[in-house]
Design an enzyme around this catalytic site. Structure first.
Site, PDB file in Angstrom:
ATOM      1  N   HIS A 112     -11.386 -27.111  63.955  1.00  0.00           N
ATOM      2  CA  HIS A 112     -11.660 -26.419  65.217  1.00  0.00           C
ATOM      3  C   HIS A 112     -10.517 -25.457  65.560  1.00  0.00           C
ATOM      4  O   HIS A 112     -10.744 -24.333  66.016  1.00  0.00           O
ATOM      5  CB  HIS A 112     -11.812 -27.435  66.356  1.00  0.00           C
ATOM      6  CG  HIS A 112     -13.125 -28.152  66.362  1.00  0.00           C
ATOM      7  ND1 HIS A 112     -14.331 -27.522  66.194  1.00  0.00           N
ATOM      8  CD2 HIS A 112     -13.408 -29.475  66.534  1.00  0.00           C
ATOM      9  CE1 HIS A 112     -15.313 -28.407  66.266  1.00  0.00           C
ATOM     10  NE2 HIS A 112     -14.777 -29.603  66.467  1.00  0.00           N
ATOM     11  N   HIS A 114     -11.227 -32.747  60.778  1.00  0.00           N
ATOM     12  CA  HIS A 114     -12.308 -32.165  61.583  1.00  0.00           C
ATOM     13  C   HIS A 114     -11.734 -31.417  62.789  1.00  0.00           C
ATOM     14  O   HIS A 114     -12.104 -30.269  63.055  1.00  0.00           O
ATOM     15  CB  HIS A 114     -13.246 -33.293  62.041  1.00  0.00           C
ATOM     16  CG  HIS A 114     -14.225 -32.898  63.094  1.00  0.00           C
ATOM     17  ND1 HIS A 114     -15.562 -32.701  62.843  1.00  0.00           N
ATOM     18  CD2 HIS A 114     -14.068 -32.675  64.433  1.00  0.00           C
ATOM     19  CE1 HIS A 114     -16.177 -32.373  63.965  1.00  0.00           C
ATOM     20  NE2 HIS A 114     -15.292 -32.356  64.946  1.00  0.00           N
ATOM     21  N   GLU A 115     -10.829 -32.073  63.513  1.00  0.00           N
ATOM     22  CA  GLU A 115     -10.273 -31.448  64.716  1.00  0.00           C
ATOM     23  C   GLU A 115      -9.421 -30.222  64.380  1.00  0.00           C
ATOM     24  O   GLU A 115      -9.453 -29.216  65.096  1.00  0.00           O
ATOM     25  CB  GLU A 115      -9.439 -32.474  65.493  1.00  0.00           C
ATOM     26  CG  GLU A 115     -10.231 -33.637  66.056  1.00  0.00           C
ATOM     27  CD  GLU A 115     -11.364 -33.184  66.969  1.00  0.00           C
ATOM     28  OE1 GLU A 115     -11.228 -32.121  67.605  1.00  0.00           O
ATOM     29  OE2 GLU A 115     -12.385 -33.889  67.040  1.00  0.00           O
ATOM     30  N   GLU A 163     -19.707 -28.244  65.437  1.00  0.00           N
ATOM     31  CA  GLU A 163     -19.346 -29.609  65.054  1.00  0.00           C
ATOM     32  C   GLU A 163     -19.733 -29.886  63.605  1.00  0.00           C
ATOM     33  O   GLU A 163     -18.972 -30.505  62.855  1.00  0.00           O
ATOM     34  CB  GLU A 163     -20.016 -30.618  65.989  1.00  0.00           C
ATOM     35  CG  GLU A 163     -19.532 -30.580  67.435  1.00  0.00           C
ATOM     36  CD  GLU A 163     -18.053 -30.901  67.572  1.00  0.00           C
ATOM     37  OE1 GLU A 163     -17.520 -31.641  66.716  1.00  0.00           O
ATOM     38  OE2 GLU A 163     -17.436 -30.401  68.525  1.00  0.00           O
TER      39      GLU A 163
END
Length: 299
Positions: free
Chosen positions: A145, A141-142, A215
């Site tokens: 980004h 997930h990070e 997100e």
């Protein structure tokens, strides 16, 4: 943007374009008003521009310093580095710097203006609580980004709010508020303050909406990369549940950095408060991951 194997998200792209377009229109109108006010207002633009440049070029160092993160070597954190190495190979992207923050608040964040200047940081609290598969989901997930340059996008998107906030203070604490127009109407400072407050409110809502969707997009991209959306859903559930057992004082200290974190330290309760949230509700994130699991034929 450098190509990676993170799944593209057309919804994210459309919302980014729409939000940036609306912010751009607002920015042009507001700057036109500031230019009409003369040199003092231009000074505010210059100061805000300096803030933007510092935040853009040094966001990785600022975030690590603010949250107490420390870069760690592969010898200091071999398991963490191994997970990130694996994800980098899967996503075909350069390896970010790796850091750990000494706090029991279970969380993670990524920052940096691009892939070459990125850093991924996890807390000791999240390392203690998650299994390797759950942690891999959070890291994916990070790193999404990072791949989508979300930090740079959000930094630029927040510029208008910075200008409006500074202009409001400028009108309050300088002689601008005592100046009247040639016809003896309302004080110029009062007009500027009202316009700045409206501009700030609109830009704030737009950037928060964009933050919530990015997100969701990072959840989706990370789940598709690892092919294990259930692991990410488990991490979300575990982290959100454990937040209630963290001392309120610690959560309040972490709350100002919610925009960076994988999950907010203090989540809004009321539906109206959700408009101001940096993250979508947990239920919405879990619903999306459940749909991805169904699409992949996963249990």
């Amino acid at each position: 943007m450098t190509r990676t194997r993170f799944a593209a998200d057309r919804g994210l792209g459309r919302r980014m374009v729409l939000t940036m377009f609306l912010l751009g229109l607002l920015y042009v109108a507001f700057v036109a008003v500031l230019i009409a006010l003369g040199a003092r207002a231009i000074t505010v633009l210059v100061i805000a521009g300096c803030f933007l440049l510092v935040q853009y070029f040094f966001s990785d160092r600022i975030a690590l310093f603010a949250m107490g993160g420390r870069e760690v070597s592969p010898q200091e954190a071999p398991e963490l580095h191994a997970l990130i190495d694996r994800l980098c190979a899967m996503a075909d992207m350069p390896k970010p710097r790796v850091a750990i923050a000494e706090t029991d608040v279970p969380n993670a964040f990524a920052t940096g203006r691009d892939q070459k200047h990125a850093v991924v940081c996890v807390t000791t609290g999240i390392l203690r609580r998650l299994s390797p598969q759950e942690l891999e989901g959070v890291l994916a997930h990070e790193m999404s980004h990072v791949a989508h340059r979300d930090v740079a996008v959000m930094t630029i998107a927040s510029f208008l709010g910075i200008v409006a906030g500074l202009m409001t203070r400028f009108a309050l604490y300088t002689g601008l508020g005592r100046s009247r127009d040639d016809r003896g109407g309302l004080p110029i400072g009062l007009i500027v303050m009202l316009v700045s407050m409206i501009v700030y409110a609109i830009s704030f809502l737009l950037t928060r909406a964009l933050s919530r969707y990015r997100e969701l997009a990072a959840d989706r991209a990370g789940a598709l990369l690892t092919q294990r959306p259930s692991a990410l859903a488990s991490a979300l559930t575990k982290i959100s549940g454990d937040m209630s057992r963290i001392p309120t004082e610690d959560l309040r200290k972490a709350a100002p950095y919610n925009a960076f974190y994988f999950a907010p330290a203090l989540a809004p309760g009321a539906s109206l408060a959700a408009l101001f949230a940096t993250h979508p509700p947990l239920e919405r994130r879990l619903e999306q991951l459940a749909r991805i699991s169904a699409q992949l034929g996963r249990p």
